[in-house]
Design a protein around this motif. Structure first.
Motif, PDB file in Angstrom:
ATOM      1  N   LYS A 115      -5.768  -3.840   1.705  1.00 44.85           N
ATOM      2  CA  LYS A 115      -5.867  -5.219   0.536  1.00 44.85           C
ATOM      3  C   LYS A 115      -5.404  -6.762   0.235  1.00 44.85           C
ATOM      4  O   LYS A 115      -4.721  -7.062   1.373  1.00 44.85           O
ATOM      5  CB  LYS A 115      -5.322  -4.246  -0.818  1.00 44.85           C
ATOM      6  N   LEU A 116      -5.916  -7.757  -0.610  1.00 41.49           N
ATOM      7  CA  LEU A 116      -5.266  -8.662  -0.627  1.00 41.49           C
ATOM      8  C   LEU A 116      -4.436  -9.128  -2.064  1.00 41.49           C
ATOM      9  O   LEU A 116      -4.810  -8.097  -2.979  1.00 41.49           O
ATOM     10  CB  LEU A 116      -6.775  -9.885  -0.398  1.00 41.49           C
ATOM     11  N   PRO A 117      -4.040  -9.582  -2.097  1.00 40.64           N
ATOM     12  CA  PRO A 117      -2.833 -10.000  -2.970  1.00 40.64           C
ATOM     13  C   PRO A 117      -3.960 -10.197  -4.521  1.00 40.64           C
ATOM     14  O   PRO A 117      -4.763 -10.635  -4.341  1.00 40.64           O
ATOM     15  CB  PRO A 117      -1.930 -10.952  -3.010  1.00 40.64           C
ATOM     16  N   LYS A 118      -3.651  -9.600  -5.124  1.00 47.08           N
ATOM     17  CA  LYS A 118      -4.349  -9.900  -6.859  1.00 47.08           C
ATOM     18  C   LYS A 118      -5.676  -9.633  -6.780  1.00 47.08           C
ATOM     19  O   LYS A 118      -7.022  -9.771  -7.396  1.00 47.08           O
ATOM     20  CB  LYS A 118      -3.868 -11.106  -6.949  1.00 47.08           C
ATOM     21  N   ASN A 119      -5.815  -8.150  -5.606  1.00 48.42           N
ATOM     22  CA  ASN A 119      -7.008  -7.955  -5.521  1.00 48.42           C
ATOM     23  C   ASN A 119      -8.180  -7.299  -7.170  1.00 48.42           C
ATOM     24  O   ASN A 119      -6.953  -6.784  -7.279  1.00 48.42           O
ATOM     25  CB  ASN A 119      -7.544  -6.770  -4.362  1.00 48.42           C
ATOM     26  N   THR A 120      -9.070  -7.924  -7.310  1.00 46.64           N
ATOM     27  CA  THR A 120      -9.799  -6.664  -8.371  1.00 46.64           C
ATOM     28  C   THR A 120     -10.304  -5.928  -8.518  1.00 46.64           C
ATOM     29  O   THR A 120     -10.017  -4.822  -9.339  1.00 46.64           O
ATOM     30  CB  THR A 120     -10.686  -7.757  -8.427  1.00 46.64           C
ATOM     31  N   LYS A 121     -10.027  -5.097  -7.202  1.00 48.05           N
ATOM     32  CA  LYS A 121     -10.246  -3.750  -6.641  1.00 48.05           C
ATOM     33  C   LYS A 121      -9.197  -2.784  -7.561  1.00 48.05           C
ATOM     34  O   LYS A 121      -9.273  -1.492  -6.772  1.00 48.05           O
ATOM     35  CB  LYS A 121     -10.996  -3.668  -5.312  1.00 48.05           C
ATOM     36  N   MET A 122      -7.939  -2.832  -7.591  1.00 50.72           N
ATOM     37  CA  MET A 122      -6.753  -2.198  -7.052  1.00 50.72           C
ATOM     38  C   MET A 122      -6.977  -1.142  -8.218  1.00 50.72           C
ATOM     39  O   MET A 122      -6.768   0.594  -7.991  1.00 50.72           O
ATOM     40  CB  MET A 122      -5.430  -2.648  -7.840  1.00 50.72           C
ATOM     41  N   ASP A 123      -8.306  -1.463  -9.272  1.00 51.10           N
ATOM     42  CA  ASP A 123      -8.295   0.395  -9.790  1.00 51.10           C
ATOM     43  C   ASP A 123      -9.228   1.324  -9.571  1.00 51.10           C
ATOM     44  O   ASP A 123      -8.747   2.349  -9.453  1.00 51.10           O
ATOM     45  CB  ASP A 123      -9.397  -0.413 -12.004  1.00 51.10           C
ATOM     46  N   ILE A 124      -9.702   1.128  -8.563  1.00 51.11           N
ATOM     47  CA  ILE A 124     -10.288   2.037  -7.003  1.00 51.11           C
ATOM     48  C   ILE A 124      -9.392   2.713  -6.296  1.00 51.11           C
ATOM     49  O   ILE A 124     -10.169   3.397  -5.573  1.00 51.11           O
ATOM     50  CB  ILE A 124     -11.688   1.597  -6.679  1.00 51.11           C
ATOM     51  N   VAL A 145      -1.014   2.391   2.109  1.00 49.92           N
ATOM     52  CA  VAL A 145      -2.432   0.711   1.638  1.00 49.92           C
ATOM     53  C   VAL A 145      -1.163  -0.493   2.280  1.00 49.92           C
ATOM     54  O   VAL A 145      -0.080  -0.487   2.301  1.00 49.92           O
ATOM     55  CB  VAL A 145      -2.633   0.903   0.769  1.00 49.92           C
ATOM     56  N   ALA A 146      -2.100  -0.836   3.052  1.00 53.20           N
ATOM     57  CA  ALA A 146      -1.385  -2.144   3.861  1.00 53.20           C
ATOM     58  C   ALA A 146      -2.317  -3.956   2.431  1.00 53.20           C
ATOM     59  O   ALA A 146      -3.034  -3.519   1.754  1.00 53.20           O
ATOM     60  CB  ALA A 146      -2.338  -2.616   5.128  1.00 53.20           C
ATOM     61  N   VAL A 147      -1.270  -4.303   2.141  1.00 52.65           N
ATOM     62  CA  VAL A 147      -1.426  -5.818   1.941  1.00 52.65           C
ATOM     63  C   VAL A 147      -1.374  -6.598   2.319  1.00 52.65           C
ATOM     64  O   VAL A 147       0.118  -7.165   2.816  1.00 52.65           O
ATOM     65  CB  VAL A 147      -0.638  -6.071   0.532  1.00 52.65           C
ATOM     66  N   LYS A 154       2.423  -6.011   4.362  1.00 52.90           N
ATOM     67  CA  LYS A 154       3.533  -4.846   3.717  1.00 52.90           C
ATOM     68  C   LYS A 154       2.432  -3.672   3.699  1.00 52.90           C
ATOM     69  O   LYS A 154       1.869  -3.366   3.283  1.00 52.90           O
ATOM     70  CB  LYS A 154       4.210  -5.361   2.569  1.00 52.90           C
ATOM     71  N   VAL A 155       3.588  -3.059   4.236  1.00 50.78           N
ATOM     72  CA  VAL A 155       2.352  -1.229   4.578  1.00 50.78           C
ATOM     73  C   VAL A 155       2.852  -0.971   3.275  1.00 50.78           C
ATOM     74  O   VAL A 155       4.974  -0.800   3.537  1.00 50.78           O
ATOM     75  CB  VAL A 155       2.615  -1.059   5.592  1.00 50.78           C
ATOM     76  N   SER A 156       3.141  -0.129   2.677  1.00 51.90           N
ATOM     77  CA  SER A 156       2.913   0.802   1.372  1.00 51.90           C
ATOM     78  C   SER A 156       3.026   2.241   1.498  1.00 51.90           C
ATOM     79  O   SER A 156       1.885   3.010   2.005  1.00 51.90           O
ATOM     80  CB  SER A 156       2.565   0.515   0.080  1.00 51.90           C
ATOM     81  N   THR A 157       3.213   3.598   1.615  1.00 50.38           N
ATOM     82  CA  THR A 157       2.897   4.918   1.569  1.00 50.38           C
ATOM     83  C   THR A 157       2.390   5.643   0.789  1.00 50.38           C
ATOM     84  O   THR A 157       2.340   4.862  -0.608  1.00 50.38           O
ATOM     85  CB  THR A 157       4.727   6.176   1.633  1.00 50.38           C
ATOM     86  N   ILE A 158       1.736   6.436   0.208  1.00 56.87           N
ATOM     87  CA  ILE A 158       1.503   6.915  -0.389  1.00 56.87           C
ATOM     88  C   ILE A 158       1.795   7.209  -1.360  1.00 56.87           C
ATOM     89  O   ILE A 158       1.538   6.741  -2.748  1.00 56.87           O
ATOM     90  CB  ILE A 158       0.680   8.064  -0.183  1.00 56.87           C
TER      91      ILE A 158
END
Length: 212
Positions: A115-124, A145-147, A154-158
């Motif tokens: 994802k890019l920061p402030k991605n409008t598709k975060m809701d999906i 998930v990587a931003v 930056k990488v986040s776990t589920i």
């Protein structure tokens, strides 16, 4: 060919691999600063290409028959791979038998939604994660998930994403370097899963998860 030991990656190779991940990321971000790449999928493609090349050079230098494959998931058209797997990229670590790449000794994969920061598709994102977990079957150890921030990934776990109510912009994160150290050290990844096999996964494989 030198003996590789019981793990997928010998300890002597882990730090050299982690070091080149930083270089691979730097190359991509320099291209971003120059305006050569701006779209999410192009950033992913550039980063994947650089990582694969740098890792290949390390394995070759250490005389190890191991490879890192980065499978860019297609995201155009109906029934495409991303809609099935929920990921933008699958990163696979293969330990091959002898010199024949058709005979894989060990294999494991992580799936990543970027994802890019402030991605409008975060809701999906919740739905995308459900698809990734369904394919990988490894929970937070197989799906991430990587931003793409301004100067690094930056990488986040589920689990971190779930705790942030599926908002990747506020979730707990780690660096790309730490992520790959855990990947090469066998803390992350679904063993037996090859990212190149995702194209053969039928849609119904995930229906029980997505529609639960």
């Amino acid at each position: 060919m030198k003996k590789q030991g019981t793990g997928m990656v010998p300890k002597k190779a882990i730090q050299p691999l982690v070091d080149v991940i930083k270089r691979a990321q730097k190359e991509t971000w320099e291209a971003r600063k120059k305006g050569e790449i701006t779209q999410e999928h192009k950033i992913t493609s550039s980063l994947a290409t650089n990582i694969r090349r740098e890792c290949r050079d390390v394995f070759k230098r250490l005389n190890l028959n191991i490879e890192v494959l980065c499978h860019n998931v297609h995201d155009k058209g109906p029934g495409v791979e991303e809609s099935i797997s929920g990921a933008d990229i699958g990163i696979t670590l293969r330990v091959n038998k002898n010199e024949n790449i058709e005979k894989v000794g060990k294999v494991k994969t992580v799936l990543i939604q970027s994802k890019l920061p402030k991605n409008t598709k975060m809701d999906i994102l919740e739905n995308e994660i459900a698809h990734m977990v369904g394919v990988s079957g490894a929970g937070m150890n197989g799906s991430f998930v990587a931003v793409y921030n301004n100067n690094q990934t930056k990488v986040s776990t589920i689990l971190d994403i779930e705790n942030a109510n599926y908002n990747a912009n506020i979730a707990k994160v780690g660096s790309l370097k730490i992520f790959f150290k855990k990947f090469f050290s066998c803390h992350y990844g679904k063993r037996g899963l090859d990212s190149t096999d995702l194209r053969f996964k039928p849609k119904f494989y995930l229906e029980f998860i997505v529609n639960k």
